[in-house]
Each structure stands twice: as structure tokens, then as C-alpha cells.
Design an enzyme around this catalytic site. Structure first.
Site, PDB file in Angstrom:
ATOM      1  N   GLU A  39       0.829  -1.210   0.000  1.00 14.75           N
ATOM      2  CA  GLU A  39       0.000   0.000   0.000  1.00 14.75           C
ATOM      3  C   GLU A  39       0.867   1.266   0.000  1.00 14.75           C
ATOM      4  O   GLU A  39       1.807   1.395   0.793  1.00 14.75           O
ATOM      5  CB  GLU A  39      -0.893  -0.007   1.248  1.00 14.75           C
ATOM      6  CG  GLU A  39      -1.785   1.206   1.399  1.00 14.75           C
ATOM      7  CD  GLU A  39      -2.611   1.189   2.680  1.00 14.75           C
ATOM      8  OE1 GLU A  39      -3.630   1.896   2.732  1.00 14.75           O
ATOM      9  OE2 GLU A  39      -2.233   0.463   3.633  1.00 14.75           O
ATOM     10  N   LYS A 109      -9.824   2.370  -1.951  1.00 13.63           N
ATOM     11  CA  LYS A 109      -9.975   1.879  -0.581  1.00 13.63           C
ATOM     12  C   LYS A 109     -11.244   2.430   0.073  1.00 13.63           C
ATOM     13  O   LYS A 109     -11.435   3.642   0.170  1.00 13.63           O
ATOM     14  CB  LYS A 109      -8.740   2.272   0.236  1.00 13.63           C
ATOM     15  CG  LYS A 109      -8.681   1.680   1.634  1.00 13.63           C
ATOM     16  CD  LYS A 109      -7.392   2.125   2.318  1.00 13.63           C
ATOM     17  CE  LYS A 109      -7.237   1.578   3.722  1.00 13.63           C
ATOM     18  NZ  LYS A 109      -6.002   2.099   4.381  1.00 13.63           N
ATOM     19  N   CYS A 144      -5.427  -3.088   3.248  1.00 12.76           N
ATOM     20  CA  CYS A 144      -5.049  -2.875   4.640  1.00 12.76           C
ATOM     21  C   CYS A 144      -6.224  -2.915   5.619  1.00 12.76           C
ATOM     22  O   CYS A 144      -6.751  -3.973   5.931  1.00 12.76           O
ATOM     23  CB  CYS A 144      -4.256  -1.569   4.749  1.00 12.76           C
ATOM     24  SG  CYS A 144      -3.233  -1.427   6.241  1.00 12.76           S
TER      25      CYS A 144
END
Length: 262
Positions: A39, A109, A144
Site C-alpha cells: 500500500e 480503498k 489494509c
């Protein structure tokens, strides 16, 4: 299917050198069918003061580099994520590139991280679940903090996912949570999960590393420690169907719970 997860450390305050470093790592994955990076690896997740200035569009230097490498190597590349400037809004965006270098999936995300982080202040959360159909199966993308939200992974399963690709910048000291969530998301959805986490220091924070490849039974097939390395292994893409046939856990789902305002 041969996979390679690149556990990379950023070159602090030097994007050009970090791009060069990542390119060398990708080049070294000589026979991989799928390569995944972490990321916001190009500047470092904790480099919040650089998010806006270093943001890129989809034809920027990071994607251009990875697209060329995908085409050169004839492999799928999950670009890891980068800060995307999209019509004046900023996103934590990851792409899946085809062996021809084309974008086959875009993921922004959804669950931004606000604990000791400025991500929620600087970026806009995504709204779309991303699953790409490939010759190796249906690949779902997550990033994540998304790991803590099982409903996203079930939504990917409902779109046909049999493999999850997770790029991350997961920090110390939460190693146990990282390891557990990688395994549980694979196990409960009877999917493969391939994660690429960051290593080293960025902005004074230490990343936990421990990138891994988990099978549909929740077993870690290959994994890293906390240093830079490339996790390589070979997976049987038929194992997902076999696991679901052998133990039909997903078949026991009750659809009404998806609509329940509990």
C-alpha cells in the site's frame, strides 16, 4: 499458478529511487504469473504531507512503470496502491494490470484508517467493490484496514471472488491482528488470500511485514518476516472449488441476514 508478493520498504523522501527499487524487485520475479506490491509504497503510507503533491492520475509514473513491466513479463501485476488524483479528489487506489499491461480492475480503498493517521482527513473513501475475472480465477481487491470488515470480503465472494489480493501498510505492534485477519478472511470465505505488506520505517513508524499466501483452509502456505523480501509460492487454482465441495461452509449462509437491520 506462481505468485510473488513483494514486501517493500520505501526509500524515505525519494520517490524516484523507490520506483527504481520496486522495478528491480518486479524484474526479479522471473516466472511469476501474479505479482503484488504493498500500500502506497511509492512514497510511504505515513508520508501524509506528500499525499497531495505526489498524487497521480491513472496514467502517472507509477502505473506507467508497472504497466510496462506487466507487458514485459507477461504477468498480472497488482500495482499495490498509490494516492490518486481523480477530478480533484484524492483516493487510495490500487489496480490490477493484465499481462498486456491493461487495467482490468480499479479499487479505491473503502475503509480509510483514522487511528494515528491522516488518511481520513486527506482522502475520499471508495464506494465500489472490485473483482476481476482472469484466466486464473476471479480476483478481489482490498487494502489494509479493509481486513477488519468481513462484509467487504463477503461482497467480493458474492461477485464470484475465489482469491483476495490485499495490499497493506500494517504497522507494529499489531502483528497478531494482521496474521489472524489474513487467515480468517481466507478461511471464512474459502478463498485464497495473497497479501503484500510494507516493511521498514516510514515517517517514524515501523511496518509489521509478514506478507503471506493463505489457502482456502486458512493455512499459511508461504510468508515473510519483518524485513524486505519476496514471498514466492505456487498455488493450485482448483483448490477453492475442492474446498467448497469438501466442506460446503459458504452453502450454509442465510441470505436474509444480508438484509437484516440488526
Amino acid at each position: 499458478m506462481k505468485v510473488a508478493s513483494i514486501q517493500l520498504a520505501v526509500v524515505e523522501n525519494d520517490k524516484e529511487k523507490t520506483l527504481e527499487k520496486a522495478a528491480i524487485a518486479v524484474e526479479s520475479c522471473s516466472d511469476a504469473d501474479l505479482i503484488i506490491l504493498p500500500e502506497i509504497w511509492n512514497i510511504g503510507f505515513m508520508s501524509f504531507d506528500r499525499y497531495v503533491g505526489e498524487a497521480e492520475e491513472l496514467d502517472g509514473p507509477t502505473v506507467t512503470l508497472m504497466s510496462g513491466l506487466a507487458k514485459k513479463k507477461g504477468a498480472y501485476i497488482h500495482t499495490g496502491s498509490f494516492v490518486e488524483n481523480r477530478n480533484g479528489r484524492y483516493y487510495n487506489t490500487s489496480l490490477l494490470l493484465s499481462p498486456e499491461g491493461a487495467i482490468v480492475a480499479e479499487y479505491r480503498k473503502i475503509h480509510l484508517f483514522g487511528y494515528n493517521s491522516r488518511e481520513t482527513q486527506l482522502l475520499t473513501p471508495g464506494t465500489e467493490v472490485a473483482v476481476a475475472k482472469t484466466v486464473f480465477g476471479n480476483l478481489g481487491l482490498a487494502t489494509c484496514f479493509d481486513l477488519r470488515f468481513p462484509e467487504l470480503f463477503r461482497a467480493m465472494v458474492d461477485k464470484g471472488a475465489d482469491m483476495f489480493l490485499v495490499c497493506s501498510a500494517w504497522p507494529f505492534p499489531r502483528l497478531e491482528a494482521w496474521s489472524m485477519l489474513n487467515r480468517v478472511r481466507a478461511l471464512e470465505n474459502q478463498c485464497y488470500l495473497i497479501s503484500a505488506n510494507s516493511a521498514g520505517l516510514n515517517g517514524g513508524s515501523q511496518f509489521v511485514g509478514h506478507s503471506m499466501v493463505v489457502d482456502p483452509w486458512g493455512t499459511v502456505l508461504a510468508g515473510a518476516g519483518d524485513q524486505e523480501m519476496i514471498v514466492r509460492t505456487e498455488i493450485d487454482t482448483q483448490a477453492v472449488a475442492e474446498a467448497r465441495d469438501t466442506f460446503p461452509g459458504l452453502a450454509g449462509r442465510r441470505d436474509f441476514l444480508n438484509k437484516c437491520a440488526c
